[in-house]
Design an enzyme around this catalytic site. Sequence first.
Site, PDB file in Angstrom:
ATOM      1  N   HIS A  17      75.631 -27.080  99.128  1.00  0.00           N
ATOM      2  CA  HIS A  17      76.029 -27.953  98.017  1.00  0.00           C
ATOM      3  C   HIS A  17      76.878 -29.123  98.539  1.00  0.00           C
ATOM      4  O   HIS A  17      76.678 -30.269  98.165  1.00  0.00           O
ATOM      5  CB  HIS A  17      76.871 -27.198  96.986  1.00  0.00           C
ATOM      6  CG  HIS A  17      76.164 -26.097  96.260  1.00  0.00           C
ATOM      7  ND1 HIS A  17      76.713 -24.855  96.082  1.00  0.00           N
ATOM      8  CD2 HIS A  17      74.958 -26.046  95.629  1.00  0.00           C
ATOM      9  CE1 HIS A  17      75.895 -24.092  95.379  1.00  0.00           C
ATOM     10  NE2 HIS A  17      74.815 -24.779  95.100  1.00  0.00           N
ATOM     11  N   LYS A  41      74.841 -16.860  80.070  1.00  0.00           N
ATOM     12  CA  LYS A  41      75.274 -16.300  81.354  1.00  0.00           C
ATOM     13  C   LYS A  41      76.785 -16.435  81.531  1.00  0.00           C
ATOM     14  O   LYS A  41      77.295 -16.311  82.639  1.00  0.00           O
ATOM     15  CB  LYS A  41      74.589 -17.060  82.497  1.00  0.00           C
ATOM     16  CG  LYS A  41      73.102 -16.887  82.550  1.00  0.00           C
ATOM     17  CD  LYS A  41      72.639 -17.254  83.951  1.00  0.00           C
ATOM     18  CE  LYS A  41      71.211 -17.736  83.988  1.00  0.00           C
ATOM     19  NZ  LYS A  41      70.985 -18.630  85.107  1.00  0.00           N
ATOM     20  N   ARG A  92      65.604 -27.164  98.533  1.00  0.00           N
ATOM     21  CA  ARG A  92      65.644 -26.360  99.757  1.00  0.00           C
ATOM     22  C   ARG A  92      64.258 -26.115 100.321  1.00  0.00           C
ATOM     23  O   ARG A  92      63.982 -26.358 101.466  1.00  0.00           O
ATOM     24  CB  ARG A  92      66.313 -25.011  99.474  1.00  0.00           C
ATOM     25  CG  ARG A  92      67.797 -25.105  99.442  1.00  0.00           C
ATOM     26  CD  ARG A  92      68.412 -23.920  98.817  1.00  0.00           C
ATOM     27  NE  ARG A  92      68.131 -23.902  97.394  1.00  0.00           N
ATOM     28  CZ  ARG A  92      68.750 -23.158  96.529  1.00  0.00           C
ATOM     29  NH1 ARG A  92      69.665 -22.314  96.933  1.00  0.00           N
ATOM     30  NH2 ARG A  92      68.458 -23.221  95.253  1.00  0.00           N
TER      31      ARG A  92
END
Length: 163
Positions: A17, A41, A92
Amino acid sequence: MKTAIYPGSFDPVTLGHLNIIKRAAACFDKLIVCVMINSNKMNTGMFTPEERVELLRRVTEKIPNVEVDSSTELLATYARQRRARVVVKGLRAVSDFEQEVQMAIVNGKLNPKLDTMFLPSSEKYTYLSSSVVKEMARYGADLSDFIPREIIEDVNRKAAQSR
Ligand code: ADP
Protein backbone atom coordinates in the site's frame (compact mmCIF):
# COMPACT_ATOMS: atom_id res chain seq x y z
CA MET A 1 -5.76 21.33 -7.90
CA LYS A 2 -5.65 17.69 -9.00
CA THR A 3 -6.92 15.48 -6.20
CA ALA A 4 -6.98 11.68 -6.25
CA ILE A 5 -8.39 9.16 -3.81
CA TYR A 6 -6.76 5.87 -2.87
CA PRO A 7 -9.48 3.78 -1.21
CA GLY A 8 -9.14 0.48 0.60
CA SER A 9 -9.56 -1.43 3.82
CA PHE A 10 -5.95 -1.01 4.98
CA ASP A 11 -6.38 -3.58 7.76
CA PRO A 12 -3.47 -2.93 8.29
CA VAL A 13 -1.51 -0.78 5.81
CA THR A 14 1.30 -2.83 4.17
CA LEU A 15 4.51 -1.90 2.35
CA GLY A 16 2.58 -2.67 -0.86
CA HIS A 17 0.00 0.00 0.00
CA LEU A 18 2.72 2.46 1.03
CA ASN A 19 4.52 1.93 -2.29
CA ILE A 20 1.32 2.83 -4.18
CA ILE A 21 0.73 5.84 -1.87
CA LYS A 22 4.21 7.28 -2.56
CA ARG A 23 3.96 6.75 -6.32
CA ALA A 24 0.43 8.19 -6.54
CA ALA A 25 1.31 11.17 -4.32
CA ALA A 26 4.05 12.03 -6.84
CA CYS A 27 1.44 12.21 -9.64
CA PHE A 28 -1.21 14.45 -8.02
CA ASP A 29 -1.35 17.71 -6.05
CA LYS A 30 -3.17 15.91 -3.28
CA LEU A 31 -3.80 12.23 -2.48
CA ILE A 32 -6.57 11.30 -0.06
CA VAL A 33 -6.03 7.83 1.36
CA CYS A 34 -9.48 6.76 2.51
CA VAL A 35 -10.37 3.84 4.76
CA MET A 36 -13.68 2.71 3.30
CA ILE A 37 -15.99 1.42 6.02
CA ASN A 38 -18.34 -1.30 4.88
CA SER A 39 -21.20 -1.50 7.38
CA ASN A 40 -21.46 -5.31 6.92
CA LYS A 41 -17.85 -5.77 7.88
CA MET A 42 -17.72 -3.11 10.61
CA ASN A 43 -16.43 -5.38 13.38
CA THR A 44 -14.65 -8.08 11.46
CA GLY A 45 -11.21 -6.59 10.97
CA MET A 46 -8.05 -6.80 13.04
CA PHE A 47 -8.10 -3.01 13.56
CA THR A 48 -11.09 -0.67 13.94
CA PRO A 49 -11.49 1.95 11.21
CA GLU A 50 -10.19 4.63 13.64
CA GLU A 51 -7.10 2.56 14.38
CA ARG A 52 -6.45 1.99 10.64
CA VAL A 53 -6.61 5.74 10.07
CA GLU A 54 -4.18 6.33 12.93
CA LEU A 55 -1.69 3.76 11.55
CA LEU A 56 -1.96 5.25 8.05
CA ARG A 57 -1.36 8.77 9.42
CA ARG A 58 1.70 7.58 11.27
CA VAL A 59 3.30 5.98 8.19
CA THR A 60 2.45 8.84 5.80
CA GLU A 61 3.19 11.82 8.06
CA LYS A 62 6.34 12.73 6.10
CA ILE A 63 4.51 12.91 2.75
CA PRO A 64 3.11 16.45 2.75
CA ASN A 65 0.40 16.06 0.08
CA VAL A 66 -1.19 12.96 1.61
CA GLU A 67 -4.32 13.23 3.73
CA VAL A 68 -5.85 10.24 5.54
CA ASP A 69 -9.60 10.01 6.01
CA SER A 70 -12.35 7.42 6.43
CA SER A 71 -15.82 7.19 4.95
CA THR A 72 -19.00 5.14 5.17
CA GLU A 73 -20.24 6.60 1.87
CA LEU A 74 -20.13 5.02 -1.54
CA LEU A 75 -16.80 5.83 -3.17
CA ALA A 76 -18.55 7.69 -6.03
CA THR A 77 -20.37 9.92 -3.51
CA TYR A 78 -17.31 10.48 -1.37
CA ALA A 79 -15.26 11.49 -4.44
CA ARG A 80 -17.92 14.04 -5.43
CA GLN A 81 -17.93 15.54 -1.92
CA ARG A 82 -14.14 15.83 -1.96
CA ARG A 83 -14.06 17.17 -5.55
CA ALA A 84 -11.74 14.37 -6.63
CA ARG A 85 -11.76 13.25 -10.26
CA VAL A 86 -9.48 10.23 -9.99
CA VAL A 87 -9.49 7.01 -8.00
CA VAL A 88 -6.14 5.24 -7.76
CA LYS A 89 -6.02 1.46 -7.40
CA GLY A 90 -3.06 -0.86 -7.13
CA LEU A 91 -3.05 -4.00 -9.27
CA ARG A 92 -1.12 -6.97 -7.97
CA ALA A 93 -1.96 -9.76 -10.35
CA VAL A 94 -4.28 -10.57 -13.20
CA SER A 95 -6.64 -11.88 -10.53
CA ASP A 96 -7.20 -8.31 -9.21
CA PHE A 97 -8.00 -7.07 -12.71
CA GLU A 98 -11.51 -8.33 -13.34
CA GLN A 99 -13.03 -7.09 -10.09
CA GLU A 100 -11.18 -3.77 -10.25
CA VAL A 101 -12.31 -3.04 -13.81
CA GLN A 102 -15.89 -3.90 -12.84
CA MET A 103 -15.70 -1.49 -9.89
CA ALA A 104 -14.16 1.20 -12.09
CA ILE A 105 -17.05 0.93 -14.56
CA VAL A 106 -19.69 1.01 -11.81
CA ASN A 107 -18.03 4.02 -10.14
CA GLY A 108 -17.89 5.81 -13.50
CA LYS A 109 -21.62 5.19 -14.02
CA LEU A 110 -22.46 6.49 -10.54
CA ASN A 111 -20.20 9.50 -10.95
CA PRO A 112 -19.38 10.25 -14.61
CA LYS A 113 -16.76 12.81 -13.58
CA LEU A 114 -14.76 10.11 -11.83
CA ASP A 115 -12.09 8.04 -13.53
CA THR A 116 -9.96 5.18 -12.21
CA MET A 117 -6.22 4.85 -12.71
CA PHE A 118 -4.35 1.64 -12.03
CA LEU A 119 -0.78 1.44 -10.82
CA PRO A 120 0.94 -1.91 -11.17
CA SER A 121 2.22 -3.26 -7.90
CA SER A 122 5.97 -3.09 -7.49
CA GLU A 123 7.17 -6.66 -8.13
CA LYS A 124 8.52 -6.91 -4.57
CA TYR A 125 4.96 -6.68 -3.26
CA THR A 126 2.84 -8.60 -5.75
CA TYR A 127 2.30 -11.40 -3.24
CA LEU A 128 1.47 -9.08 -0.35
CA SER A 129 -1.98 -8.44 1.11
CA SER A 130 -3.29 -7.40 4.51
CA SER A 131 -4.70 -10.94 4.94
CA VAL A 132 -1.24 -12.46 4.44
CA VAL A 133 0.15 -10.04 7.05
CA LYS A 134 -2.57 -10.97 9.56
CA GLU A 135 -2.00 -14.67 9.00
CA MET A 136 1.75 -14.33 9.53
CA ALA A 137 1.27 -12.15 12.60
CA ARG A 138 -0.88 -14.85 14.18
CA TYR A 139 2.07 -17.23 13.91
CA GLY A 140 4.50 -14.70 15.32
CA ALA A 141 6.48 -14.33 12.05
CA ASP A 142 8.92 -11.46 11.47
CA LEU A 143 6.85 -8.76 9.72
CA SER A 144 9.66 -6.36 8.80
CA ASP A 145 9.58 -7.19 5.05
CA PHE A 146 5.82 -6.69 4.86
CA ILE A 147 4.65 -3.70 6.88
CA PRO A 148 6.20 -0.32 7.81
CA ARG A 149 8.37 -0.64 10.90
CA GLU A 150 6.44 2.11 12.74
CA ILE A 151 3.42 -0.21 13.02
CA ILE A 152 5.02 -3.62 13.67
CA GLU A 153 4.47 -3.42 17.42
CA ASP A 154 0.79 -2.52 16.99
CA VAL A 155 0.19 -5.50 14.68
CA ASN A 156 2.06 -7.92 16.94
CA ARG A 157 0.10 -6.67 19.96
CA LYS A 158 -3.26 -7.19 18.20
CA ALA A 159 -2.24 -10.63 16.97
CA ALA A 160 -1.21 -11.64 20.50
CA GLN A 161 -4.57 -10.44 21.88
CA SER A 162 -6.45 -12.61 19.41
CA ARG A 163 -4.43 -15.74 20.10
P1 ADP B 1 -5.83 -5.95 0.80
O1 ADP B 1 -6.09 -6.85 -0.37
O2 ADP B 1 -4.37 -5.88 1.13
O3 ADP B 1 -6.73 -6.19 1.99
P2 ADP B 1 -7.11 -3.31 0.43
O4 ADP B 1 -8.56 -3.54 0.27
O5 ADP B 1 -6.71 -2.55 1.64
O6 ADP B 1 -6.16 -4.54 0.25
O7 ADP B 1 -6.51 -2.62 -0.89
C1 ADP B 1 -6.62 -1.32 -1.29
C2 ADP B 1 -5.97 -1.16 -2.64
O8 ADP B 1 -4.58 -1.47 -2.55
C3 ADP B 1 -6.48 -2.04 -3.77
O9 ADP B 1 -6.43 -1.27 -4.96
C4 ADP B 1 -5.47 -3.16 -3.83
O10 ADP B 1 -5.42 -3.75 -5.11
C5 ADP B 1 -4.21 -2.40 -3.52
N1 ADP B 1 -3.15 -3.23 -2.96
C6 ADP B 1 -3.22 -4.06 -1.90
N2 ADP B 1 -2.04 -4.67 -1.67
C7 ADP B 1 -1.20 -4.21 -2.65
C8 ADP B 1 0.17 -4.49 -2.99
N3 ADP B 1 0.88 -5.39 -2.30
N4 ADP B 1 0.70 -3.84 -4.05
C9 ADP B 1 -0.05 -2.97 -4.75
N5 ADP B 1 -1.33 -2.68 -4.50
C10 ADP B 1 -1.91 -3.29 -3.47
